[in-house]
Design an enzyme around this catalytic site. Sequence first.
Site, PDB file in Angstrom:
ATOM      1  N   CYS A 165       0.820  -1.229   0.000  1.00 26.71           N
ATOM      2  CA  CYS A 165       0.000   0.000   0.000  1.00 26.71           C
ATOM      3  C   CYS A 165       0.847   1.270   0.000  1.00 26.71           C
ATOM      4  O   CYS A 165       0.401   2.320  -0.461  1.00 26.71           O
ATOM      5  CB  CYS A 165      -0.937   0.001   1.198  1.00 26.71           C
ATOM      6  N   GLN A 193       2.409   7.037   7.058  1.00 28.85           N
ATOM      7  CA  GLN A 193       1.462   5.939   6.840  1.00 28.85           C
ATOM      8  C   GLN A 193       0.492   5.754   8.003  1.00 28.85           C
ATOM      9  O   GLN A 193       0.875   5.795   9.172  1.00 28.85           O
ATOM     10  CB  GLN A 193       2.241   4.648   6.555  1.00 28.85           C
ATOM     11  N   SER A 196      -4.119   2.029  10.176  1.00 27.82           N
ATOM     12  CA  SER A 196      -4.867   0.865   9.669  1.00 27.82           C
ATOM     13  C   SER A 196      -3.980  -0.004   8.779  1.00 27.82           C
ATOM     14  O   SER A 196      -4.291  -1.172   8.542  1.00 27.82           O
ATOM     15  CB  SER A 196      -6.112   1.314   8.896  1.00 27.82           C
ATOM     16  N   HIS A 260      -2.462   6.927   3.285  1.00 27.04           N
ATOM     17  CA  HIS A 260      -0.996   7.026   3.286  1.00 27.04           C
ATOM     18  C   HIS A 260      -0.571   8.237   2.451  1.00 27.04           C
ATOM     19  O   HIS A 260      -0.973   8.376   1.282  1.00 27.04           O
ATOM     20  CB  HIS A 260      -0.370   5.785   2.660  1.00 27.04           C
TER      21      HIS A 260
HETATM   22  P1  NAP Z   1      -5.145  -8.093  10.053  1.00 28.25           P
HETATM   23  O1  NAP Z   1      -6.104  -7.015  10.358  1.00 28.25           O
HETATM   24  O2  NAP Z   1      -4.156  -8.490  11.099  1.00 28.25           O
HETATM   25  O3  NAP Z   1      -5.991  -9.405   9.601  1.00 28.25           O
HETATM   26  C1  NAP Z   1      -5.335 -10.642   9.423  1.00 28.25           C
HETATM   27  C2  NAP Z   1      -6.309 -11.722   8.963  1.00 28.25           C
HETATM   28  O4  NAP Z   1      -5.536 -12.945   8.831  1.00 28.25           O
HETATM   29  C3  NAP Z   1      -7.435 -12.014   9.950  1.00 28.25           C
HETATM   30  O5  NAP Z   1      -8.605 -12.362   9.263  1.00 28.25           O
HETATM   31  C4  NAP Z   1      -6.911 -13.221  10.714  1.00 28.25           C
HETATM   32  O6  NAP Z   1      -7.927 -14.050  11.235  1.00 28.25           O
HETATM   33  C5  NAP Z   1      -6.164 -13.960   9.614  1.00 28.25           C
HETATM   34  N1  NAP Z   1      -5.148 -14.844  10.201  1.00 28.25           N
HETATM   35  C6  NAP Z   1      -4.215 -14.529  11.127  1.00 28.25           C
HETATM   36  N2  NAP Z   1      -3.508 -15.616  11.471  1.00 28.25           N
HETATM   37  C7  NAP Z   1      -4.012 -16.657  10.754  1.00 28.25           C
HETATM   38  C8  NAP Z   1      -3.738 -18.046  10.691  1.00 28.25           C
HETATM   39  N3  NAP Z   1      -2.773 -18.608  11.429  1.00 28.25           N
HETATM   40  N4  NAP Z   1      -4.452 -18.814   9.837  1.00 28.25           N
HETATM   41  C9  NAP Z   1      -5.427 -18.275   9.080  1.00 28.25           C
HETATM   42  N5  NAP Z   1      -5.765 -16.966   9.118  1.00 28.25           N
HETATM   43  C10 NAP Z   1      -5.060 -16.163   9.946  1.00 28.25           C
HETATM   44  O7  NAP Z   1      -4.259  -7.745   8.760  1.00 28.25           O
HETATM   45  P2  NAP Z   1      -4.623  -6.737   7.532  1.00 28.25           P
HETATM   46  O8  NAP Z   1      -4.126  -5.387   7.801  1.00 28.25           O
HETATM   47  O9  NAP Z   1      -6.037  -6.936   7.156  1.00 28.25           O
HETATM   48  O10 NAP Z   1      -3.675  -7.301   6.382  1.00 28.25           O
HETATM   49  C11 NAP Z   1      -3.996  -8.469   5.641  1.00 28.25           C
HETATM   50  C12 NAP Z   1      -2.949  -8.668   4.547  1.00 28.25           C
HETATM   51  O11 NAP Z   1      -3.021  -7.556   3.644  1.00 28.25           O
HETATM   52  C13 NAP Z   1      -1.518  -8.691   5.085  1.00 28.25           C
HETATM   53  O12 NAP Z   1      -0.779  -9.632   4.334  1.00 28.25           O
HETATM   54  C14 NAP Z   1      -1.025  -7.276   4.844  1.00 28.25           C
HETATM   55  O13 NAP Z   1       0.369  -7.218   4.700  1.00 28.25           O
HETATM   56  C15 NAP Z   1      -1.734  -6.923   3.553  1.00 28.25           C
HETATM   57  N6  NAP Z   1      -1.985  -5.497   3.331  1.00 28.25           N
HETATM   58  C16 NAP Z   1      -2.534  -4.712   4.307  1.00 28.25           C
HETATM   59  C17 NAP Z   1      -2.806  -3.366   4.030  1.00 28.25           C
HETATM   60  C18 NAP Z   1      -3.431  -2.436   5.049  1.00 28.25           C
HETATM   61  O14 NAP Z   1      -3.546  -1.237   4.755  1.00 28.25           O
HETATM   62  N7  NAP Z   1      -3.855  -2.918   6.220  1.00 28.25           N
HETATM   63  C19 NAP Z   1      -2.517  -2.837   2.784  1.00 28.25           C
HETATM   64  C20 NAP Z   1      -1.971  -3.662   1.790  1.00 28.25           C
HETATM   65  C21 NAP Z   1      -1.720  -4.974   2.086  1.00 28.25           C
HETATM   66  P3  NAP Z   1      -8.388 -13.954  12.802  1.00 28.25           P
HETATM   67  O15 NAP Z   1      -9.205 -12.699  12.916  1.00 28.25           O
HETATM   68  O16 NAP Z   1      -9.196 -15.170  12.995  1.00 28.25           O
HETATM   69  O17 NAP Z   1      -7.134 -13.900  13.633  1.00 28.25           O
END
Ligand code: NAP
Length: 369
Positions: A165, A193, A196, A260
């Site tokens: 992002c 950044q 979130s 961001h």
């Molecule tokens: P997050 O809020 O921490 O959510 C993580 C998700 O992964 C939750 O649904 C969680 O489920 C699941 N998870 C965690 N451990 C797991 C396991 N052992 N097995 C299966 N599922 C599991 O993270 P996020 O910010 O949404 O980011 C998600 C992805 O997008 C990441 O790879 C991140 O790098 C990428 N990303 C994020 C952004 C951003 O702005 N946030 C931007 C671009 C890319 P539970 O709720 O059940 O724990």
Amino acid sequence: METIQKIPVGVLGATGMVGQQYIALLAQHPWFEVRYVAASPRNAGKLYRDAMAGRWQLSSGWGPGVGDLVLEDANDAAAALQAVQQGRLGFVFSALEMEKDAILSLEEAYAARGIPVISNASANRWNADVPMLIAEVNPHHADIIPIQQKARSWDKGFIAVKPNCSIQSYMTPLYALLKAGYEVNRLFITTLQAVSGAGYPGVPSLDIIDNVVPYIGGEEEKSELEPLKILGTIRNGQIQPASAPKISAHCNRVPVVNGHTACVSLEFGAKKPSIEEVKAIWSSFSGLPQELNLPMAPKQPIILREEANRPQPRKDRDADKAMAVTLGRIRPCTIFDLRFVGLSHNTIRGAAGGGILNAELLKAKGYLG
Ligand code: NAP
């Protein structure tokens, strides 16, 4: 009136920050319908509405029936295959936050079962046969998908990813300048950044309120290298990264919820456009052909603000469905050639919205559905 059969889709990581955005953005989507949700084993077996009680972060809600879906364990690709066989799943959006190798092999397990994976995770970004797509910049990288499928003996399955992002606020403007015929040698970037971007619950409040944290693990490397793959060319069955421009990035976490910001200084090659030419290039950049009519595509991918104090996260992050990049403070640089400030919504343009746009592009190209 003709009824369009929507493609049933799944969201892996449906309980997270990005997963929630997928669920909300897909609530009214004309082509895709969420019929499958998965998260960690901690939440598997719960109704989506129960798992999200007290955790839903958005002002808009989920689509009909989504609250009553039972969360699957995202590690169980066989369960997803069963959903495909029952007509409840066509492809998945991956928004998982797990250890890198675990995501890499898990996304491959879905693709190997014939389930296309449109991913936000970084795990598969550097595989040379995996396209890292920004729909307006490198849609032609989708051409690697049949090569990927053949090399891995996958039938309908494949993996396509989104970049980090942090790069979204400068990548489209950079590409627009290159497309207009101007070489760019160097970029010096400072990002501010939003919290979130760290997922949920993310950065502890006592670390970020009244503060700026001058470090985000792995973010500077991604900000410097991912643009080179996006600007790369498909050669010998691989995406070969471009060798320029050289990028130096400072990435900071700031107490903003969404959006961001990137402060950018840019050095052109021998041919240097005037500030007025730069503004004209950016304001006329159209990105995808209009006739594709992709629902998530912004009408104007780059929006210019002339006010001296814009863009600002609170005022500009939602521009054009939160899918536009807003630029301002476009002025000469005393060390390089050009300075500007870019802003984009990290969980929409930089994550779920960008992933949905990639899926729309891949559907239009015949890879989905
Ligand atoms: P997050 O809020 O921490 O959510 C993580 C998700 O992964 C939750 O649904 C969680 O489920 C699941 N998870 C965690 N451990 C797991 C396991 N052992 N097995 C299966 N599922 C599991 O993270 P996020 O910010 O949404 O980011 C998600 C992805 O997008 C990441 O790879 C991140 O790098 C990428 N990303 C994020 C952004 C951003 O702005 N946030 C931007 C671009 C890319 P539970 O709720 O059940 O724990």
